[in-house]
Design a protein around this motif. Structure first.
Motif, PDB file in Angstrom:
ATOM      1  N   LEU B 190       0.846  -1.202   0.000  1.00 46.14           N
ATOM      2  CA  LEU B 190       0.000   0.000   0.000  1.00 46.14           C
ATOM      3  C   LEU B 190       0.876   1.244   0.000  1.00 46.14           C
ATOM      4  O   LEU B 190       1.869   1.320   0.716  1.00 46.14           O
ATOM      5  CB  LEU B 190      -0.910   0.012   1.229  1.00 46.14           C
ATOM      6  CG  LEU B 190      -1.904  -1.143   1.314  1.00 46.14           C
ATOM      7  CD1 LEU B 190      -2.805  -0.968   2.523  1.00 46.14           C
ATOM      8  CD2 LEU B 190      -2.732  -1.236   0.048  1.00 46.14           C
ATOM      9  N   ARG B 191       0.469   2.237  -0.777  1.00 45.21           N
ATOM     10  CA  ARG B 191       1.286   3.458  -0.811  1.00 45.21           C
ATOM     11  C   ARG B 191       1.105   4.231   0.495  1.00 45.21           C
ATOM     12  O   ARG B 191       0.075   4.137   1.157  1.00 45.21           O
ATOM     13  CB  ARG B 191       0.928   4.308  -2.013  1.00 45.21           C
ATOM     14  CG  ARG B 191      -0.494   4.771  -2.024  1.00 45.21           C
ATOM     15  CD  ARG B 191      -0.796   5.575  -3.302  1.00 45.21           C
ATOM     16  NE  ARG B 191      -2.237   5.651  -3.464  1.00 45.21           N
ATOM     17  CZ  ARG B 191      -2.854   5.727  -4.631  1.00 45.21           C
ATOM     18  NH1 ARG B 191      -2.164   5.748  -5.745  1.00 45.21           N
ATOM     19  NH2 ARG B 191      -4.171   5.802  -4.680  1.00 45.21           N
ATOM     20  N   ALA B 192       2.120   4.975   0.833  1.00 43.68           N
ATOM     21  CA  ALA B 192       2.145   5.668   2.123  1.00 43.68           C
ATOM     22  C   ALA B 192       1.295   6.925   2.112  1.00 43.68           C
ATOM     23  O   ALA B 192       0.845   7.386   3.159  1.00 43.68           O
ATOM     24  CB  ALA B 192       3.585   6.012   2.493  1.00 43.68           C
ATOM     25  N   GLU B 193       1.074   7.480   0.931  1.00 43.30           N
ATOM     26  CA  GLU B 193       0.337   8.746   0.844  1.00 43.30           C
ATOM     27  C   GLU B 193      -0.837   8.595  -0.125  1.00 43.30           C
ATOM     28  O   GLU B 193      -0.770   7.830  -1.083  1.00 43.30           O
ATOM     29  CB  GLU B 193       1.255   9.857   0.320  1.00 43.30           C
ATOM     30  CG  GLU B 193       2.501  10.064   1.147  1.00 43.30           C
ATOM     31  CD  GLU B 193       2.446  11.336   1.978  1.00 43.30           C
ATOM     32  OE1 GLU B 193       2.053  12.387   1.427  1.00 43.30           O
ATOM     33  OE2 GLU B 193       2.774  11.272   3.178  1.00 43.30           O
TER      34      GLU B 193
END
Lengths: 313, 313
Positions: B190-193
């Motif tokens: 999952l992307r952090a932002e």
């Protein structure tokens, strides 16, 4: 002379936790528009009264004229109209003034039509008015001012706008300080990306708030009525904001944040706590050397009201 | 011999729109734990049965033992316990199997105590069990398996966990395909932002879903039961996911997504549509050459159940 009158309330955009998703009508001030049917096509400005003495006489720069023009165009431009505007909602206050004018104008002109649109169907036309103030237009103030109460934009495409139940005996207190902020500037400083952990924190709150309102659970409302997403990025725009919010919460508010993009600050409170909350917020502004006017209205506020349609020969 | 038995249901983490916020009990499979009181302090593994033949005999690697140990420690370690575990919930399926074991173990050992904790107060102990599978532990499966129904983690600090009303006549259909995914790996990608515009889209949906469940409005539930936040980042982990979801929606599902981090896929459907939805999803898996087992349970599923406390001389 055929004329119709409509008024629309101020509104609180975002409602703290609902950035671009929630709005609430705030019937502590209203804009009123009187529309007079004229043979000449197009829309024109009539008298201006109330909090301002003049407004631009052009649909490209006046939210009321733009909304009225959109209604008439959708009806096939059967006639023109002259609009008199009585501004009761302060401008640039974060109280939905441009939306109130747009909604009132759309409803007033709509009442002149032989086959008027349903009130809920005026949303796209009022949004065309709001577009003058902010493009793309934001739904929160417009939908709340139109429909009344607490309103959720569940979906933009396809449009799904839904009034939510609200807890009984809860009021909104709003303090409007004597400084101006620009919505565009306040939006421009928001960061483009949000850390996932913060998205989860925000999601918890908006789910708690929506469910809490729906089932009338003050504990969930308290847990949810907080803006962790946008408020921290804007708090510095109003120096005493932190102190005003702290004062409201210590006085028993259910939550406190900017109304829309500010500078007004609102709080939800039980009716019995409202005097104390308003006093604490006012005093925090006074201590900061800023004059602020207080407004108050039930969370369940009436939306647009078409007040009379009269025909005088 | 003093012994107690408890069972806890499978669960659906996230419930599509509620990443790390919502969970629902899914009473189509249960884990059962029998706890036997022993003089010797500490917790030990007894018999293992059901879907597995062996489990680690160590609280550091067995969610049930870890949860039981936490309960006993909080009670001052008055005695030890031996736990027999009957696994009914598939492992690594995204069906909350580790949470079900932890919850059942906590409840079984709790029932041995002279002054047991209230069921809702077992949450922190069950979370200590879940921590074995995922650290920090995620609340969604654990709270749902414990409390039953649809559960919202409104706040982690201070803890505020709330069961939400659910619409009547709605069931969850779940297809468990014969492949494994790892929660840790699924989270790691999952992307952090998150772009702010997507946060707003997600917020609309979770607010619509929470309010829709609370007031029983299927239109709001349909608008809300969609994961725009995480699912697009995980869909590629299960090749036929897109086709399974499309099949479910075309068959009339209210929404369809991964259960937790997958690989199981669930849908909400009206009872009358459930056969059709299950059939369509199953067929999409078959067409993709993947065996998948179907499960079904009402959205309003029972949580943990302490089944008997018996004393045999």
């Amino acid at each position: 002379m055929i004329r119709a009158s409509a008024s629309a309330p101020a509104s609180i955009g975002n409602v703290a936790v609902g950035f671009d998703v929630l709005g609430q009508a705030f019937d502590a001030a209203r804009d009123r528009v009187i529309a007079v049917r004229e043979e000449q096509p197009g829309v024109r400005l009539g008298e201006v009264s109330g909090l301002v003495q003049s407004l631009p006489d052009c649909p490209r720069t006046n939210t009321a004229l733009a909304a009225a023009e959109a209604v008439l165009a959708a009806a096939g431009n059967p006639f023109g109209a002259r609009l008199s505007i009585d501004k009761g909602v302060p401008m640039a206050a974060g109280m939905g003034g441009s939306a109130a004018s747009a909604v009132a104008a759309a409803a007033a002109v709509n009442a002149l039509l032989p086959e008027p649109f349903a009130i809920a169907d005026l949303l796209p036309f009022a949004l065309e008015g709001e577009r003058v103030a902010s493009d793309p237009p934001h739904w929160d103030n417009v939908m709340a001012s139109l429909l009344g109460g607490l309103v959720l934009a569940a979906s933009e495409k396809p449009p799904l706008v839904q009034r939510l139940p609200v807890p009984e005996g809860v009021v909104a207190v709003l303090l409007h300080p004597s400084i101006k902020t620009e919505t565009k500037a306040a939006r421009a400083l928001l960061r483009a990306e949000v850390p996932m952990a913060l998205v989860v924190q925000h999601s918890r709150r908006i789910a708690a708030f929506a469910a809490g309102c729906a089932i009338g659970d003050l504990g969930l409302i308290r847990a949810g009525l907080e803006d962790v997403l946008v408020e921290p990025q804007r708090a510095h725009l109003l120096a005493p904001f932190g102190k005003v919010k702290k004062a409201a919460m210590e006085a028993g508010a259910l939550g406190c944040s900017f109304s829309g993009s500010g500078p007004s600050v609102f709080a939800w409170a039980l009716e019995k706590d409202a005097d104390k909350v308003e006093g604490a917020m006012s005093w925090a502004f006074v201590e900061a050397g800023l004059a602020a006017r207080a407004y108050r209205a039930p969370v369940l506020s009436e939306g647009v009201r078409v007040e009379k349609v009269s025909e005088t020969v």
